[in-house]
Enzyme design. Structure first.
Site, PDB file in Angstrom:
ATOM      1  N   GLN A  87       0.844  -1.190   0.000  1.00 50.00           N
ATOM      2  CA  GLN A  87       0.000   0.000   0.000  1.00 50.00           C
ATOM      3  C   GLN A  87       0.883   1.246   0.000  1.00 50.00           C
ATOM      4  OE1 GLN A  87      -2.266   1.836   3.277  1.00 50.00           O
ATOM      5  NE2 GLN A  87      -4.110   1.225   2.160  1.00 50.00           N
ATOM      6  N   TYR A 113      -5.884  11.236   3.875  1.00 53.15           N
ATOM      7  CA  TYR A 113      -4.482  11.405   3.494  1.00 53.15           C
ATOM      8  C   TYR A 113      -4.370  12.075   2.117  1.00 53.15           C
ATOM      9  CZ  TYR A 113      -3.835   8.555   7.622  1.00 53.15           C
ATOM     10  OH  TYR A 113      -3.873   8.093   8.917  1.00 53.15           O
ATOM     11  N   ARG A 134      -7.798   2.284  -2.776  1.00 51.39           N
ATOM     12  CA  ARG A 134      -8.646   2.240  -1.585  1.00 51.39           C
ATOM     13  C   ARG A 134      -9.341   3.576  -1.352  1.00 51.39           C
ATOM     14  NH1 ARG A 134      -7.795   0.587   4.822  1.00 51.39           N
ATOM     15  NH2 ARG A 134      -9.363  -1.038   4.634  1.00 51.39           N
ATOM     16  N   GLY A 185      -9.580  -7.041   9.693  1.00 46.79           N
ATOM     17  CA  GLY A 185      -8.450  -6.366  10.298  1.00 46.79           C
ATOM     18  C   GLY A 185      -8.091  -6.843  11.687  1.00 46.79           C
ATOM     19  N   ARG A 186      -8.887  -6.473  12.687  1.00 47.17           N
ATOM     20  CA  ARG A 186      -8.560  -6.840  14.061  1.00 47.17           C
ATOM     21  C   ARG A 186      -8.518  -8.353  14.247  1.00 47.17           C
ATOM     22  NH1 ARG A 186     -11.772  -2.560  13.914  1.00 47.17           N
ATOM     23  NH2 ARG A 186     -11.060  -0.606  14.860  1.00 47.17           N
TER      24      ARG A 186
END
Length: 372
Positions: free
Chosen positions: A99, A186, A233, A329-330
Site C-alpha cells: 500500500q 491522506y 482504496r 483487520g482486528r
C-alpha cells in the site's frame, strides 16, 4: 463449501480464498531509517494463508510520514527489508501488494525532513486528528498536525513521479502489485475532497479537477505494474474517532456522486480492484445498499470491503453480489491462522488493544494459532 473459501481471480492472480489481510498500521519498522525488519517478516509470514494481503501504509517519501516508526519504500535499505517480507510470504504461497501512502497534511514538523511544515493541496490544517511523534527510543506522544504548505502545480507533478518511483521500488522488493491509499484523509483523499482542496489550478475546483491527481497517480503506477496489478482504496463514508485516534474520512456533501465518479475513472483505467474502507467503530451504520449497488454497477472488477466484517456478513455480501473479497483487520491481528479458524468455526483470540501501535513482538507476532 461457502463461497468465502472458494478461489477468486484478481487480475493475473488466483487467490485461494476471499479472506484478506487489509492494510493495518502497526508502527514496528526498525530505526533509524523506517526499515522493515525481521519482526515484520515474521508478522506477514504468519498471516500468509490469507487469500490476499496488503501491507500497512508505506510512505513513498520522507515527507509522506505522519506517524513514528511506519515503514517506507524509498530507500535501498527499505526495499531490501521488504524483499525479505515478500520472499517469506511467497514461500508460504501468499499474494501480497504494497500500500503506497502519503499522509500529506496529516503530519508534524518533527516527522518532516528539516522539520519543515507538511505539504498539502491547500494550506489548511487538519483538525480533530492527531499524529504520533517519537519522543525517545521506543517512546512517543500524540500531537496535533501542523499547518501545511500548499504545493505548487509543478510540485504536484513531482509527487506523481514519486508515486511511480515508489511503484518501481515495490516491484524491486518483490511485491505482486500496489494499492494506492486514497482514503482516510491522506494526500490523495485531500485532493479529492471539497473540504481540503481549495486550489485554482488544474487540480482544484470541479470534481473532475479534484480527481485529476488520483487519475495521474494511478496512471503512473500502472506504467510500472500494469493495470491489473493496481488497486485503489477509498473511504466514502468513514469519519469517526476510534480510541482517541481520529481517522479523518472527509465525508463529502455528495459522497455518492464523488465516489461513483471515482469508481468510473478506475473502471476506465481497468485497475485490478477497488478496496472500500467502511466505518469500523462499534455500532457504526451500514453503508447504504444504493451505494454498494452503485459501486458494483460502475466498477466491473473485484471489490474488496473492510470494516468490522464477520464470516456471516462477508457471506451475505457475496450472496448479494456486492463484494468479492473481505478484509478482516482486528481478527487477523489476533489470529494469524484466521482463514482456518473461520472455515472450521473455531473460536478467535481477542486483540490486545494496548499493543496495536509500536513496541516489540508482544501483541504482534506472539498470538497463537489454534493448534498451538
Amino acid at each position: 463449501m461457502s463461497s468465502l473459501f472458494k478461489p477468486l481471480t484478481l487480475g493475473d492472480f488466483q487467490l485461494r480464498n476471499r479472506i484478506a489481510l487489509p492494510p493495518l498500521t502497526r508502527c514496528r519498522s526498525e530505526q533509524p531509517g523506517n526499515i522493515p525488519g525481521e519482526l515484520m517478516v515474521e508478522y506477514y509470514r504468519q498471516r500468509a494463508s490469507a487469500g490476499f494481503m496488503i501491507t500497512e501504509g508505506t510512505q513513498i517519501e520522507p515527507r509522506g510520514q505522519g506517524y513514528a516508526w511506519t515503514p517506507g519504500i524509498y530507500s535501498e535499505e527499505q526495499v531490501a527489508g521488504w524483499k525479505k517480507v515478500t520472499d517469506a510470504v511467497h514461500k508460504e504461497g501468499g499474494t501480497i501488494f504494497c500500500q503506497l501512502w502519503h499522509v500529506g497534511r496529516v503530519s508534524h514538523h518533527e516527522l518532516q525532513p528539516g522539520k519543515q511544515p507538511p505539504i498539502a493541496p491547500s494550506g489548511v490544517a487538519a483538525t480533530g486528528v492527531r499524529v504520533f511523534i517519537e519522543t525517545g527510543p521506543g517512546t512517543g506522544m500524540l500531537t496535533s498536525p501542523d499547518v501545511p504548505r500548499e504545493l505548487t502545480t509543478s510540485e504536484v507533478k513531482e509527487i506523481v513521479e514519486l508515486y511511480r518511483v515508489a511503484a518501481v521500488n515495490a516491484k524491486k522488493a518483490g511485491f505482486d502489485g500496489v494499492e494506492l491509499h486514497s482514503a482516510n484523509g491522506y494526500l490523495i483523499n485531500q485532493f479529492i475532497s471539497e473540504h481540503t482542496n481549495f486550489r485554482n489550478d488544474e487540480y482544484g475546483g470541479s470534481l473532475e479537477n479534484r480527481l485529476r491527481f488520483l487519475r495521474e497517480v494511478t496512471e503512473a503506477v500502472i506504467s510500472v505494474f500494469g493495470r491489473r496489478q493496481v488497486g485503489v482504496r477509498f473511504a466514502p463514508l468513514f469519519s469517526s474517532t476510534y480510541e482517541e485516534r481520529v481517522y479523518l474520512g472527509l465525508v463529502e456533501s455528495d459522497p455518492y456522486a464523488t465516489y461513483i465518479r471515482a469508481a468510473q475513472i478506475m473502471n476506465e483505467l481497468d485497475v485490478g480492484y477497488l478496496s472500500i474502507a467502511e466505518a469500523d467503530w462499534d455500532n457504526s451504520p451500514e453503508m447504504p445498499e444504493a451505494f454498494r449497488i452503485g459501486l458494483r454497477e460502475n466498477f466491473h472488477s473485484p471489490i474488496m470491503y473492510s470494516g468490522r466484517y464477520t464470516r456471516e456478513k462477508a457471506e451475505y455480501m457475496l450472496k448479494k453480489g456486492w463484494g468479492d473479497l473481505f478484509g478482516f483487520g482486528r481478527a487477523f491481528i489476533a489470529n494469524p491462522d484466521l482463514p482456518a479458524r473461520l472455515k472450521a468455526g473455531l473460536p478467535l483470540n481477542c486483540v490486545d488493544q494496548s499493543s496495536l501501535y509500536g513496541g516489540t513482538g508482544k501483541g504482534y507476532t506472539d498470538y497463537p494459532s489454534y493448534s498451538s
